[in-house]
Design a protein around this motif. Structure first.
Motif, PDB file in Angstrom:
ATOM      1  N   VAL A   4       0.958  -0.894  -0.249  1.00  0.00           N
ATOM      2  CA  VAL A   4       0.450   0.493  -0.077  1.00  0.00           C
ATOM      3  C   VAL A   4       1.061   1.041  -0.210  1.00  0.00           C
ATOM      4  O   VAL A   4       2.100   0.982   0.523  1.00  0.00           O
ATOM      5  CB  VAL A   4      -0.893  -0.203   1.404  1.00  0.00           C
ATOM      6  N   SER A   5       0.885   2.079  -0.645  1.00  0.00           N
ATOM      7  CA  SER A   5       2.199   3.792  -1.238  1.00  0.00           C
ATOM      8  C   SER A   5       1.435   4.367   0.338  1.00  0.00           C
ATOM      9  O   SER A   5       0.262   4.273   0.848  1.00  0.00           O
ATOM     10  CB  SER A   5       0.819   4.135  -2.377  1.00  0.00           C
ATOM     11  N   ASN A   6       2.595   5.168   0.782  1.00  0.00           N
ATOM     12  CA  ASN A   6       2.377   6.151   1.509  1.00  0.00           C
ATOM     13  C   ASN A   6       1.237   6.978   1.698  1.00  0.00           C
ATOM     14  O   ASN A   6       0.717   7.329   2.369  1.00  0.00           O
ATOM     15  CB  ASN A   6       3.615   6.839   1.375  1.00  0.00           C
ATOM     16  N   GLU A   7       0.815   7.107   0.797  1.00  0.00           N
ATOM     17  CA  GLU A   7      -0.083   8.131   0.088  1.00  0.00           C
ATOM     18  C   GLU A   7      -1.536   7.557   0.828  1.00  0.00           C
ATOM     19  O   GLU A   7      -2.766   8.305   1.196  1.00  0.00           O
ATOM     20  CB  GLU A   7      -0.466   8.621  -1.194  1.00  0.00           C
ATOM     21  N   LYS A   8      -1.258   6.710   0.572  1.00  0.00           N
ATOM     22  CA  LYS A   8      -3.057   5.664   0.757  1.00  0.00           C
ATOM     23  C   LYS A   8      -2.690   5.554   2.418  1.00  0.00           C
ATOM     24  O   LYS A   8      -4.410   5.823   3.093  1.00  0.00           O
ATOM     25  CB  LYS A   8      -2.894   4.375   0.064  1.00  0.00           C
ATOM     26  N   VAL A   9      -2.351   5.534   2.897  1.00  0.00           N
ATOM     27  CA  VAL A   9      -2.293   5.179   4.254  1.00  0.00           C
ATOM     28  C   VAL A   9      -2.641   7.404   4.441  1.00  0.00           C
ATOM     29  O   VAL A   9      -3.121   6.486   5.318  1.00  0.00           O
ATOM     30  CB  VAL A   9      -1.404   4.967   4.798  1.00  0.00           C
TER      31      VAL A   9
END
Length: 177
Positions: A4-9
């Protein structure tokens, strides 16, 4: 399970909590911040630019102790009622033997310390939610209690969530290998 991308988190946290909990403290003008770097064998640092925070943010591809990917921050230590020499804190933070509880022996090493005088008050994020530090460092325990009481007064319906999130982030910070 995929990555999971940092942006999604980040956006998931923002959407669920509506804000990200951070507590802050003020560093006062006239005090000092010390920052240190371990020198590689034969390496000497000659300039301030070699001791300040990393300016090549595009190369910072992982999270640090208090920075997101592609952002640089000045990590340093300050004198407190219990710590007369902040460079000792720097040493424990930056030297792998201490950070990773490595038992290998080292004959010698060189560390360069830079010292900056604070010209005007500014606010920093205060990382006081680590349980081990709360239990073992009286100053952090006092700061933690101060922030919990303040949050309890300002947003009592969210105190448990904020406390959990803050402890989660400090407990689960990625560490360099």
């Amino acid at each position: 399970m995929g990555k999971v991308s940092n942006e999604k988190v980040f956006y998931r946290i923002l959407n669920e909590l509506k804000f990200i909990p951070f507590v802050t403290a003020k560093l006062r003008a006239g005090h000092h911040i010390e920052r240190a770097r371990i020198n590689e064998p034969g390496q000497i640092f000659y300039s301030e630019s070699e001791l300040i925070y990393r300016t090549d943010a595009h190369n910072l591809r992982t999270f640090g102790r208090a920075n997101c990917t592609r952002t640089g921050n000045l990590y340093g230590a300050i004198k407190t009622e219990h710590i007369e020499y902040p460079r000792i804190v720097n040493l424990f933070e930056i030297y792998e033997i201490f950070r990773n509880n490595d038992q290998q022996s080292v004959d010698t090493f060189t560390m360069t310390v830079g010292k900056w005088r604070i010209k005007q008050d500014f606010e920093i994020v205060e990382m006081v939610f680590n349980q081990s530090n709360i239990e073992n460092i009286p100053q952090i325990a006092r700061a933690y209690e101060h922030h919990i009481e303040r949050l309890r007064a300002e947003i009592p319906d969210r105190i448990d969530t904020l406390n959990f999130c803050s402890r989660f982030f400090l407990t689960n910070l990625p560490r360099k290998k």
